[in-house]
Write a protein that holds these residues in place. Structure first.
Motif, short mmCIF file in Angstrom:
data_model
loop_
_atom_site.label_atom_id
_atom_site.label_comp_id
_atom_site.label_asym_id
_atom_site.label_seq_id
_atom_site.Cartn_x
_atom_site.Cartn_y
_atom_site.Cartn_z
N GLU A 88 0.82 -1.21 0.00
CA GLU A 88 0.00 0.00 0.00
C GLU A 88 0.85 1.26 0.00
O GLU A 88 0.58 2.21 -0.74
N ARG A 89 1.90 1.28 0.77
CA ARG A 89 2.72 2.50 0.87
C ARG A 89 3.37 2.87 -0.46
O ARG A 89 3.70 4.01 -0.69
N GLY A 90 3.51 1.92 -1.37
CA GLY A 90 4.11 2.20 -2.66
C GLY A 90 3.10 2.28 -3.78
O GLY A 90 3.48 2.45 -4.93
N ALA A 91 1.83 2.17 -3.47
CA ALA A 91 0.80 2.14 -4.51
C ALA A 91 0.78 3.42 -5.33
O ALA A 91 0.65 3.38 -6.55
N GLY A 92 0.92 4.58 -4.69
CA GLY A 92 0.91 5.84 -5.41
C GLY A 92 2.09 5.96 -6.35
O GLY A 92 1.96 6.39 -7.49
N ASP A 93 3.27 5.54 -5.87
CA ASP A 93 4.47 5.59 -6.71
C ASP A 93 4.34 4.61 -7.86
O ASP A 93 4.72 4.92 -8.99
N TYR A 94 3.81 3.44 -7.59
CA TYR A 94 3.61 2.43 -8.64
C TYR A 94 2.66 2.97 -9.71
O TYR A 94 2.92 2.85 -10.90
N ALA A 95 1.56 3.60 -9.28
CA ALA A 95 0.60 4.17 -10.23
C ALA A 95 1.25 5.26 -11.06
O ALA A 95 1.05 5.34 -12.27
N ARG A 96 2.06 6.10 -10.42
CA ARG A 96 2.74 7.18 -11.14
C ARG A 96 3.69 6.61 -12.18
O ARG A 96 3.69 7.03 -13.34
N GLN A 97 4.49 5.63 -11.79
CA GLN A 97 5.44 5.02 -12.73
C GLN A 97 4.71 4.36 -13.89
O GLN A 97 5.17 4.40 -15.03
N THR A 98 3.57 3.75 -13.60
CA THR A 98 2.78 3.11 -14.65
C THR A 98 2.27 4.14 -15.65
O THR A 98 2.33 3.92 -16.86
N MET A 99 1.80 5.27 -15.16
CA MET A 99 1.29 6.31 -16.04
C MET A 99 2.41 6.93 -16.87
O MET A 99 2.22 7.22 -18.06
N VAL A 100 3.58 7.13 -16.29
CA VAL A 100 4.71 7.68 -17.03
C VAL A 100 5.12 6.70 -18.12
O VAL A 100 5.37 7.09 -19.27
N SER A 101 5.17 5.42 -17.79
CA SER A 101 5.52 4.39 -18.78
C SER A 101 4.50 4.37 -19.91
O SER A 101 4.87 4.28 -21.09
N SER A 102 3.24 4.49 -19.57
CA SER A 102 2.18 4.51 -20.58
C SER A 102 2.32 5.74 -21.48
O SER A 102 2.18 5.65 -22.70
N ALA A 103 2.62 6.89 -20.89
CA ALA A 103 2.80 8.11 -21.67
C ALA A 103 3.94 7.96 -22.66
O ALA A 103 3.82 8.34 -23.84
N ARG A 104 5.04 7.38 -22.20
CA ARG A 104 6.18 7.17 -23.10
C ARG A 104 5.83 6.23 -24.24
O ARG A 104 6.26 6.44 -25.38
N ALA A 105 5.07 5.19 -23.94
CA ALA A 105 4.66 4.24 -24.98
C ALA A 105 3.77 4.93 -26.01
O ALA A 105 3.91 4.70 -27.22
N HIS A 106 2.85 5.79 -25.56
CA HIS A 106 2.00 6.53 -26.50
C HIS A 106 2.83 7.47 -27.36
O HIS A 106 2.56 7.63 -28.56
N GLU A 107 3.85 8.10 -26.77
CA GLU A 107 4.71 8.99 -27.55
C GLU A 107 5.50 8.21 -28.60
O GLU A 107 5.66 8.67 -29.73
N ARG A 108 5.99 7.02 -28.23
CA ARG A 108 6.70 6.18 -29.22
C ARG A 108 5.76 5.77 -30.34
O ARG A 108 6.13 5.79 -31.52
N ALA A 109 4.52 5.42 -29.99
CA ALA A 109 3.54 5.03 -31.01
C ALA A 109 3.26 6.20 -31.95
O ALA A 109 3.16 6.02 -33.16
N ALA A 110 3.15 7.41 -31.40
CA ALA A 110 2.89 8.59 -32.23
C ALA A 110 4.04 8.83 -33.21
O ALA A 110 3.81 9.12 -34.39
#
Length: 92
Positions: free
Chosen positions: A22-44
């Protein structure tokens, strides 16, 4: 899976992947969103190259690229919600 769920150490999620405490859930969610953003930028970027290589389908590729950039922007905005105070969404 919701980023704000309460998880326990040792619990496994879908596919047997360990779920963060639980204590790392926010950081995990943030890292997941950053990774997703990078993947979308690569796709673009890939779609832009495809548009250059295939003029007959260029407009469709560029529309898709714009959608991916929009999704990347949204993911980065969400990552900011989970960034530690004083940090940046990319964790830099």
């Amino acid at each position: 899976m919701k980023a704000r769920e309460t998880w326990r150490d040792g619990e496994e999620g879908a596919g047997g992947v360990p779920v963060p405490a639980e204590r790392g859930a926010g950081d995990y969610a943030r890292q997941t969103m950053v990774s997703s953003a990078r993947a979308h930028e690569r796709a673009a970027r890939l779609l832009e190259r495809m548009a250059d290589a295939h003029p007959e389908e260029a407009e469709l590729h560029r529309q898709s690229a714009r959608r991916h950039l929009k999704w990347a922007e949204n993911d980065r905005r969400l990552a900011e919600e989970y960034a530690p105070r004083g940090g940046t969404p990319d964790g830099r």
